[in-house]
Design an enzyme around this catalytic site. Structure first.
Site, PDB file in Angstrom:
ATOM      1  NE  ARG A 102      -2.671  -0.514   3.110  1.00  9.21           N
ATOM      2  CZ  ARG A 102      -3.461  -1.564   2.948  1.00  9.21           C
ATOM      3  NH1 ARG A 102      -4.514  -1.482   2.171  1.00  9.21           N
ATOM      4  NH2 ARG A 102      -3.209  -2.698   3.567  1.00  9.21           N
ATOM      5  CB  THR A 103       3.648   2.355   2.181  1.00 11.30           C
ATOM      6  OG1 THR A 103       2.884   2.182   3.367  1.00 11.30           O
ATOM      7  CG2 THR A 103       4.523   3.594   2.332  1.00 11.30           C
TER       8      THR A 103
ATOM      9  CE  LYS B 212      26.199  -8.887  -5.964  1.00 17.48           C
ATOM     10  NZ  LYS B 212      26.298  -7.901  -7.045  1.00 17.48           N
TER      11      LYS B 212
ATOM     12  NE  ARG C  64       7.055   0.330   4.980  1.00 17.52           N
ATOM     13  CZ  ARG C  64       5.898   0.126   5.611  1.00 17.52           C
ATOM     14  NH1 ARG C  64       5.597  -1.054   6.078  1.00 17.52           N
ATOM     15  NH2 ARG C  64       5.042   1.111   5.763  1.00 17.52           N
TER      16      ARG C  64
ATOM     17  CG  HIS D  19       4.448   4.555   8.317  1.00 22.11           C
ATOM     18  ND1 HIS D  19       4.929   5.107   7.141  1.00 22.11           N
ATOM     19  CD2 HIS D  19       3.473   3.688   7.946  1.00 22.11           C
ATOM     20  CE1 HIS D  19       4.270   4.576   6.120  1.00 22.11           C
ATOM     21  NE2 HIS D  19       3.392   3.719   6.582  1.00 22.11           N
TER      22      HIS D  19
END
Lengths: 311, 151
Positions: free
Chosen positions: A55-56, A85, A106, A134
């Site tokens: 959604r974000t 890596k 995020r 957030h």
């Protein structure tokens, strides 16, 4: 006039002043009324999801494209050099940021966005860092409240559900404490608002009270902010016993204020019955759509010094 | 009653006094005094006037700058540092709690990004009476007792 957020980072809601918040909300409102499809023409924005969040990510990438910008990035950390890596986040950010004009991220670890901002000079926007912050969710929540109530001051706002672990309600309560609202915290005792948040509210002389059912206060509310009580935090008997106190259905809204709006960060499971969707109080899907405008507002302010929101 | 010196005097260096009992050895380790060749005299569980016990450290030819002195506040918020020259106290000052601690503590939050990345940890003093520190990165606050010192 220069805008104070130009080229700034958006890491934590606590970094933003009341004036900053008002500027973002006015800008979101303006962009919702008057789209600016060329504002970010020739700008490239990195959208880096080291942890998946559908959604974000879709909301943010829509925001970039609606303003005429381009997006580069990835939708989960599993395919990145960082994961495969062992590259540090600091190195990843240095490289990716050299390709882009802003960096939206995020990450599953707390503090990742703050750290990223120390390794690049382009604006970093925190799209969620572990259990910490957030801020773009908080901004879309604030914008939705402002849009539906035409103000942020002196509102009666209830938060329902998991108030202990929900970073959404923590950040929103902290941001709204700049606006002298009255808070009602409705949760099972085991999921009550943490003491450090309550202490902060006391320091700011904010009125709040704790409750064990929605019906105690629903008729006096302007905003009812629902969250999900996670079943896995309780044993089955305990969950069945207490969940009814924290579920909303349309019958409970018979005597509420006309201006009441029910919000939810989504996804909902069963805490809002679908019969609420048909009432004039349901606003959670518009709230999700507002995420695009709140994120557009941030992009406009961080990346253009000249953009003027329409009053 | 015969008065005895509890700890031998030093000619030149520093005396850290009013260290809470049990903290003296931690301070030696933290400042890496266990690796120095300077002469160190330590007193552990010494009697104080009010009947409690304290630790005390005397270290020759070593002086603390302000930053080092303030880091002592992590272990001994009420400590005093006496600078000694020719067996005389030429300067005496009390440790001050700084506003932040950089690069000396590990974040107690195991999911904090500071553990895996090329950055120095940074903590802000969030509460003074019962010392609480807030992480610059993960923004979580912890009481002093939950922290480990970095090597």
């Amino acid at each position: 006039m220069n805008n104070p957020l130009y080229q700034k980072n958006i890491i934590s809601i606590a970094d933003l002043s009341r004036t900053d918040l008002e500027l973002i909300l006015q800008t979101a409102h303006s962009l919702k009324q008057t789209p600016q499809p060329e504002l970010l023409k020739n700008k490239v924005v990195a959208s880096c999801f080291f942890e998946a969040s559908t959604r974000t990510r879709l909301s943010f990438e829509t925001a970039v494209q609606r303003l005429g910008g381009s997006v580069i990035g990835f939708d989960s950390g599993g395919n990145t050099s960082l994961a495969q890596k062992g590259e540090t986040l600091a190195d990843s950010v240095k490289v990716i940021a050299s390709y882009a004009d802003a960096f939206f991220m995020r990450h599953p670890q707390e503090g990742a966005a703050r750290l990223a901002s120390e390794f690049t000079s382009i604006p970093v926007i925190n799209g969620g860092d572990g259990s910490n912050q957030h801020p773009t969710q908080t901004l879309l929540d604030l914008f939705t409240i402002y849009e539906t109530q035409a103000r942020l001051d002196n509102l009666n706002i209830a938060f329902v559900g998991d108030l202990k672990y929900g970073r959404t309600v923590h950040s929103l309560a902290q941001a709204l404490s700049l606006f002298n609202c009255n808070f009602y915290f409705i949760s099972p005792e085991a999921l009550a608002m943490p003491d450090y948040i309550l202490e902060e509210l006391k320091e700011r002389n904010i009125n709040f009270s704790l409750h064990s059912s929605i019906e105690d206060v629903v008729d006096d509310l302007d905003i009812l902010y629902m969250t999900r009580v996670q079943k896995e935090r309780f044993d089955e008997t305990e969950y069945q016993h207490m969940k009814s106190a924290f579920l909303l259905n349309a019958d409970m809204l018979d005597n509420v204020r006309d201006n009441l709006k029910v919000l939810h960060p989504l996804p909902r499971i069963d805490e809002i019955n679908i019969d609420v969707d048909e009432t004039p109080y349901a606003y959670y899907f518009q709230q999700a759509q507002n995420g695009v405008f709140a994120r557009q507002a941030l992009l406009a302010l961080l990346l253009t010094n000249h953009f003027q929101a329409n009053a | 009653m015969q008065k005895k010196l509890q700890v031998e005097a030093i000619e030149q260096g520093s005396v850290i006094d009013h260290i809470p009992a049990q903290q003296g050895v931690k301070i030696l380790k933290f400042f890496k005094f266990t690796q120095t060749k300077e002469k160190i005299t330590i007193g552990l569980n010494l009697a104080t006037h009010n009947g409690e016990s304290k630790d005390l450290i005397k270290i020759e030819n070593t002086f603390f700058n302000d930053q080092q002195a303030n880091q002592l506040a992590l272990f001994a918020p009420n400590a005093t540092i006496n600078q000694i020259k020719d067996f005389k106290v030429v300067n005496k000052f009390q440790v001050q709690l700084p506003s932040s601690f950089i690069g000396v503590l590990a974040c107690p939050n195991s999911n904090c990004i500071s553990h895996n990345e090329p950055v120095q940890t940074r903590f802000y003093v969030h509460q003074k009476n019962t010392l609480k520190l807030k992480c610059h990165y993960c923004e979580k606050s912890f009481e002093r007792g939950t922290f480990d010192e970095l090597d």
